[in-house]
Design a protein around this motif. Structure first.
Motif, mmCIF file in Angstrom:
data_model
loop_
_atom_site.group_PDB
_atom_site.id
_atom_site.type_symbol
_atom_site.label_atom_id
_atom_site.label_comp_id
_atom_site.label_asym_id
_atom_site.label_seq_id
_atom_site.Cartn_x
_atom_site.Cartn_y
_atom_site.Cartn_z
ATOM 1 N N ASP A 136 -30.978 -5.034 22.017
ATOM 2 C CA ASP A 136 -31.280 -6.358 22.558
ATOM 3 C C ASP A 136 -30.006 -7.163 22.818
ATOM 4 O OD1 ASP A 136 -33.968 -5.786 22.475
ATOM 5 O OD2 ASP A 136 -34.360 -6.902 20.621
ATOM 6 N N ARG A 139 -27.852 -6.941 26.170
ATOM 7 C CA ARG A 139 -28.180 -7.738 27.361
ATOM 8 C C ARG A 139 -27.284 -8.964 27.498
ATOM 9 N NH1 ARG A 139 -33.236 -10.248 27.361
ATOM 10 N NH2 ARG A 139 -33.398 -10.149 25.095
ATOM 11 N N PHE A 140 -26.639 -9.348 26.389
ATOM 12 C CA PHE A 140 -25.852 -10.580 26.389
ATOM 13 C C PHE A 140 -24.347 -10.301 26.354
ATOM 14 C CE2 PHE A 140 -30.031 -11.375 24.642
ATOM 15 C CZ PHE A 140 -30.452 -12.438 25.436
ATOM 16 N N ARG A 189 -26.482 -16.718 22.441
ATOM 17 C CA ARG A 189 -27.250 -16.562 23.686
ATOM 18 C C ARG A 189 -28.590 -15.877 23.419
ATOM 19 N NH1 ARG A 189 -21.910 -15.477 25.592
ATOM 20 N NH2 ARG A 189 -22.219 -13.228 25.474
ATOM 21 N N TYR A 190 -28.580 -14.920 22.525
ATOM 22 C CA TYR A 190 -29.816 -14.213 22.154
ATOM 23 C C TYR A 190 -30.824 -15.176 21.530
ATOM 24 C CZ TYR A 190 -32.687 -10.912 19.391
ATOM 25 O OH TYR A 190 -33.718 -10.214 18.819
ATOM 26 N N GLU A 192 -30.919 -18.453 21.835
ATOM 27 C CA GLU A 192 -31.377 -19.417 22.834
ATOM 28 C C GLU A 192 -32.431 -18.792 23.756
ATOM 29 O OE1 GLU A 192 -30.809 -22.493 22.580
ATOM 30 O OE2 GLU A 192 -29.347 -22.246 20.977
ATOM 31 N N ALA A 193 -32.271 -17.511 24.072
ATOM 32 C CA ALA A 193 -33.279 -16.822 24.891
ATOM 33 C C ALA A 193 -34.604 -16.731 24.142
ATOM 34 C CB ALA A 193 -32.784 -15.436 25.277
ATOM 35 N N LEU A 194 -34.554 -16.442 22.838
ATOM 36 C CA LEU A 194 -35.781 -16.398 22.037
ATOM 37 C C LEU A 194 -36.450 -17.763 21.990
ATOM 38 C CD1 LEU A 194 -34.530 -14.225 19.032
ATOM 39 C CD2 LEU A 194 -36.132 -13.506 20.812
ATOM 40 N N ALA A 196 -36.203 -20.103 24.287
ATOM 41 C CA ALA A 196 -36.759 -20.374 25.618
ATOM 42 C C ALA A 196 -38.084 -19.649 25.824
ATOM 43 C CB ALA A 196 -35.753 -19.962 26.692
ATOM 44 N N GLU A 197 -38.244 -18.492 25.158
ATOM 45 C CA GLU A 197 -39.489 -17.733 25.256
ATOM 46 C C GLU A 197 -40.559 -18.286 24.307
ATOM 47 O OE1 GLU A 197 -38.322 -13.779 24.274
ATOM 48 O OE2 GLU A 197 -37.023 -13.558 26.039
ATOM 49 N N ARG A 199 -40.488 -18.058 21.026
ATOM 50 C CA ARG A 199 -40.675 -17.189 19.866
ATOM 51 C C ARG A 199 -40.125 -17.804 18.585
ATOM 52 N NH1 ARG A 199 -38.984 -11.216 20.966
ATOM 53 N NH2 ARG A 199 -40.286 -10.956 19.099
#
Length: 215
Positions: A136, A139-140, A189-190, A192-194, A196-197, A199
């Motif tokens: 995972d 990706r960042f 970044r990971y 922050e992506a979670l 935004a989703e 989660r």
């Protein structure tokens, strides 16, 4: 039926206003020597420990950690690092990071024994969590790193194997900074992506600081 509030508290800065919200959670997870206790409340259900290398030796080697208030409150201990994975890393690390000669020394058995002797539960976060997290994070675009931080491993474990529908996963005390061989920029970044989703979420910024240090 509403879900649980699961609050993961890193060892970074947590402002005074966060303590009540943290203590009101159904489940509170802290790390190692639980430096978050105080401004970050006192409720401690699980202590996630770095069970390899010098941090583990320090915690097990004297009485201060074992008799601390947070450790006394905990009903479970989670060993963050898979002994099998870290054992497999040893040969390569000796070539690339010879100064980390004791990094993979595994003290899981010491935490197991302590938990058993004090009537608490102990678990080891599975190697699959580590492998999935490495994928995972790719990706960042992380800079070269040794391992993700313990805080991020616990976040990944909670979201993959522990959370139930309706649960609210909350972070406090995560600044994504510290040891140079954790990929903190990618970790931020990971997370922050979670967020935004949907989660997980960070504790209300009006209640907490800018989280200067991570777990």
């Amino acid at each position: 039926m509403s879900g649980r509030t699961i609050t993961i508290v890193g060892n970074g800065d947590v402002a005074h206003g966060a303590a009540a919200a943290i203590d009101a959670a159904d489940l509170v997870i802290r790390f190692n020597d639980c430096r978050s206790v105080g401004k970050g409340g006192t409720k401690t259900d699980i202590v996630a420990v770095c069970n390899t290398g010098r941090p583990a030796l320090s915690m097990l080697g004297g009485g201060r950690w074992k008799t601390s208030d947070a450790v006394r409150r905990a009903s479970e201990f989670w060993s963050v690092r898979s002994g099998a994975k870290f054992g497999a890393m040893r040969a390569d690390l000796m070539k690339t990071h010879p100064d980390l000669d004791d990094f993979c020394d595994d003290y899981t058995i010491g935490f197991e024994a302590f938990a058993r002797a004090t009537g608490r539960r102990h678990r080891v976060i599975p190697v699959e969590t580590h492998e999935r997290l490495d994928r995972d994070l790719a990706r960042f675009a992380p800079a070269p790193y040794v391992v993700p931080s313990s805080g991020l491993v616990v976040i990944a474990d909670i979201l993959s194997d522990f959370v139930r529908p309706g649960d609210d996963v909350v972070l406090a005390g995560f600044g994504h900074g510290g040891w140079e061989w954790h990929p903190f920029a990618a970790e931020r970044r990971y997370v922050e992506a979670l967020a935004a989703e949907g989660r997980l979420r960070r504790l209300d910024q009006s209640q907490s600081s800018d989280f200067a240090q991570g777990a």
